[in-house]
Design an enzyme around this catalytic site. Structure first.
Site, short mmCIF file in Angstrom:
data_model
loop_
_atom_site.label_atom_id
_atom_site.label_comp_id
_atom_site.label_asym_id
_atom_site.label_seq_id
_atom_site.Cartn_x
_atom_site.Cartn_y
_atom_site.Cartn_z
N ILE A 178 -7.59 -4.26 37.25
CA ILE A 178 -7.98 -3.51 38.45
C ILE A 178 -6.87 -3.72 39.49
CG2 ILE A 178 -9.70 -3.47 40.34
CD1 ILE A 178 -10.86 -2.33 37.78
N HIS A 181 -16.67 -11.98 30.00
CA HIS A 181 -15.66 -12.36 29.00
C HIS A 181 -16.37 -13.05 27.83
CE1 HIS A 181 -11.69 -13.38 27.52
NE2 HIS A 181 -12.16 -14.59 27.25
C1 GRF Z 1 -17.74 -7.53 25.30
O1 GRF Z 1 -17.64 -8.51 24.29
C2 GRF Z 1 -17.22 -8.05 26.61
O2 GRF Z 1 -17.45 -9.40 26.80
C3 GRF Z 1 -15.76 -7.82 26.49
O3 GRF Z 1 -15.64 -6.59 25.82
C4 GRF Z 1 -16.80 -6.37 25.02
C5 GRF Z 1 -17.39 -5.08 25.43
O4 GRF Z 1 -18.45 -4.69 24.61
N1 GRF Z 1 -15.11 -7.90 27.78
P1 GRF Z 1 -19.34 -3.46 24.98
O5 GRF Z 1 -18.42 -2.27 25.25
O6 GRF Z 1 -20.12 -3.82 26.23
O7 GRF Z 1 -20.23 -3.23 23.81
#
Ligand code: GRF
Length: 200
Positions: free
Chosen positions: A88, A104
């Site tokens: 961002i 994360h």
């Molecule tokens: C998740 O594991 C999140 O922690 C990471 O990217 C993935 C996104 O998954 N930052 P989704 O698109 O919400 O299914």
């Protein structure tokens, strides 16, 4: 509380927010942003009549310089990054200080930073032979995965046989942790006390 969600792919965390009982009547997702022209998360947004925007410099995109104006037009109170793969811009990070959160899929400050996203994170965790992993929700600053940690939840991975298995277990935890943090934020229960972020 008005929130916007940034995504790059599947959108399962977006769906978890939309389905969360904890958040019913508490938040409204005003818009979903992505760096992709098309992604599964956009389909989820469209099914829920939420406007979608692609950020970038290709045709059909809104530019990063126009992003701030759009966030303001939605009276955005919280920006949620749920699988958004781009940084961002610093100007937005400072404008929305402590109002941008990211999920994360590992226990920060380990296994974070540039390149550590998606299955790469779980592969790194797997190869480290760590016996626990988990999810972290943190405030976003100017660099990847370094902002203050708001909430974390661990999962036992002592018996896993593949990075994919870690991903599955962590994702279950993510779907609960992110709505929990948003709910706490909406209630004004995330504060800094003695230079430490505390959730009440
Ligand atoms: C998740 O594991 C999140 O922690 C990471 O990217 C993935 C996104 O998954 N930052 P989704 O698109 O919400 O299914």
């Amino acid at each position: 509380m008005n929130i916007v969600v940034f995504v790059s792919g599947r959108g399962s965390n977006l769906e978890a927010i939309l389905n969360s009982e904890l958040l019913k009547g508490k938040i409204k997702i005003k818009a979903v942003f992505s760096d992709k022209l098309q992604c599964a998360a956009f389909e989820i947004a469209k099914r829920n009549s939420i406007p979608t925007y692609t950020v970038g410099d290709k045709e059909g995109c809104i530019s990063y310089s126009n992003l701030a104006g759009i966030l303001i037009s939605y009276n955005t109170e919280l920006v949620v990054l749920a699988g958004f793969l781009k940084l961002i811009p610093g100007s937005i990070v400072s404008e929305y200080k402590n109002k941008i959160i990211n999920i994360h899929p590992a226990l920060l400050p380990s296994f974070g930073g540039k390149g550590l996203y998606g299955i790469n994170v779980h592969r790194a965790v797997f190869e480290s032979s760590a016996k626990v992993s988990g999810a972290t929700v943190h405030f976003v600053d100017e660099t990847y995965d370094t902002g203050r940690i708001i909430a974390q939840q661990c999962v036992d991975i002592s018996d896993v046989t593949s990075p994919g298995e870690i991903a599955e277990r962590v994702l279950q935890v993510e779907h609960k942790l992110l709505p929990y943090v948003i709910s706490k934020f909406a209630d004004g229960n995330i504060n800094v006390v003695n230079n430490r972020l505390v959730v009440n």
